[in-house]
Write an enzyme that holds these catalytic residues in place. Structure first.
Site, PDB file in Angstrom:
ATOM      1  N   ASN A  12       0.879  -1.163   0.000  1.00  0.00           N
ATOM      2  CA  ASN A  12       0.000   0.000   0.000  1.00  0.00           C
ATOM      3  C   ASN A  12       0.922   1.219   0.000  1.00  0.00           C
ATOM      4  O   ASN A  12       1.611   1.466   0.994  1.00  0.00           O
ATOM      5  CB  ASN A  12      -0.907   0.010   1.229  1.00  0.00           C
ATOM      6  CG  ASN A  12      -1.809   1.224   1.274  1.00  0.00           C
ATOM      7  OD1 ASN A  12      -1.649   2.176   0.514  1.00  0.00           O
ATOM      8  ND2 ASN A  12      -2.765   1.199   2.185  1.00  0.00           N
ATOM      9  N   GLU A  14       0.436   4.165   0.502  1.00  0.00           N
ATOM     10  CA  GLU A  14       0.101   5.145   1.537  1.00  0.00           C
ATOM     11  C   GLU A  14       0.666   4.756   2.905  1.00  0.00           C
ATOM     12  O   GLU A  14       0.596   5.539   3.841  1.00  0.00           O
ATOM     13  CB  GLU A  14      -1.420   5.304   1.641  1.00  0.00           C
ATOM     14  CG  GLU A  14      -2.079   5.773   0.357  1.00  0.00           C
ATOM     15  CD  GLU A  14      -1.580   7.134  -0.095  1.00  0.00           C
ATOM     16  OE1 GLU A  14      -1.467   8.041   0.749  1.00  0.00           O
ATOM     17  OE2 GLU A  14      -1.281   7.278  -1.295  1.00  0.00           O
ATOM     18  N   CYS A  15       1.222   3.563   3.023  1.00  0.00           N
ATOM     19  CA  CYS A  15       1.693   3.022   4.301  1.00  0.00           C
ATOM     20  C   CYS A  15       3.209   3.150   4.407  1.00  0.00           C
ATOM     21  O   CYS A  15       3.941   2.616   3.565  1.00  0.00           O
ATOM     22  CB  CYS A  15       1.281   1.555   4.412  1.00  0.00           C
ATOM     23  SG  CYS A  15       1.984   0.682   5.826  1.00  0.00           S
ATOM     24  N   GLY A  16       3.683   3.846   5.444  1.00  0.00           N
ATOM     25  CA  GLY A  16       5.117   4.022   5.650  1.00  0.00           C
ATOM     26  C   GLY A  16       5.851   2.706   5.841  1.00  0.00           C
ATOM     27  O   GLY A  16       6.950   2.516   5.306  1.00  0.00           O
ATOM     28  N   ARG A  19       6.230   1.178   2.476  1.00  0.00           N
ATOM     29  CA  ARG A  19       7.253   1.881   1.676  1.00  0.00           C
ATOM     30  C   ARG A  19       8.659   1.538   2.156  1.00  0.00           C
ATOM     31  O   ARG A  19       9.576   1.332   1.347  1.00  0.00           O
ATOM     32  CB  ARG A  19       7.031   3.391   1.725  1.00  0.00           C
ATOM     33  CG  ARG A  19       5.803   3.864   0.976  1.00  0.00           C
ATOM     34  CD  ARG A  19       5.751   5.383   0.840  1.00  0.00           C
ATOM     35  NE  ARG A  19       5.808   6.079   2.107  1.00  0.00           N
ATOM     36  CZ  ARG A  19       4.756   6.448   2.828  1.00  0.00           C
ATOM     37  NH1 ARG A  19       3.520   6.161   2.404  1.00  0.00           N
ATOM     38  NH2 ARG A  19       4.910   7.098   3.961  1.00  0.00           N
TER      39      ARG A  19
END
Length: 143
Positions: A12, A14-16, A19
């Site tokens: 995802n 949007e997920c740190g 990433r």
């Protein structure tokens, strides 16, 4: 390990944590297959296989934060695995991430540095998480 390495990351953007996990994979010189599972969710059959291969339960893969977990009453421990899988199929945001598949196994990589156990290649250099925490030093060793 010689030759190309096949890694799949259910990601995802949007997920740190997701990433950071992707960054660690790339820091090993590996370009994984990135599946944005919110756009392209796994089939139920594949999700069941991934859970089994990771050695976890559907409840352990269930994400609470930022999901309809509470509204759907998923905290109810009497719910069956099938009911939890039904919820994840209906609401893929309930699938925790990042889930990584490598030749060395399948793992929910929380924290992100858990992915290091799944990478057959060494880290190529230093890596710091988005928050600045150093997890791999200049020599490519886990800190």
């Amino acid at each position: 390990m010689s030759g190309p390495v096949d890694i799949v990351v259910y990601h995802n953007p949007e997920c740190g944590t997701s990433r950071n996990t992707l960054g660690l994979i790339r820091n090993a010189g590996i370009e994984p297959h990135v599946v944005e599972y919110l756009k392209t969710p796994p089939t139920r059959e594949l999700l069941v296989q991934l859970i089994a291969r990771a050695g976890i339960t559907p409840r352990e893969l269930l994400r609470e934060k930022g999901t309809p977990y509470a509204e759907l009453g998923l905290a109810d421990t009497s719910l069956s695995d099938d009911a939890l899988l039904d919820a994840m199929m209906a609401h893929p945001i309930l699938i925790n991430r990042p889930l990584v598949v490598s030749p060395l196994g399948v793992k929910l990589c929380r924290p992100s540095e858990a992915v290091l156990d799944l990478l057959p290649n060494a880290q190529l250099g230093a890596f710091a998480k988005e928050d600045g925490q150093l997890v791999v030093n200049d020599a490519g060793a886990r800190v």
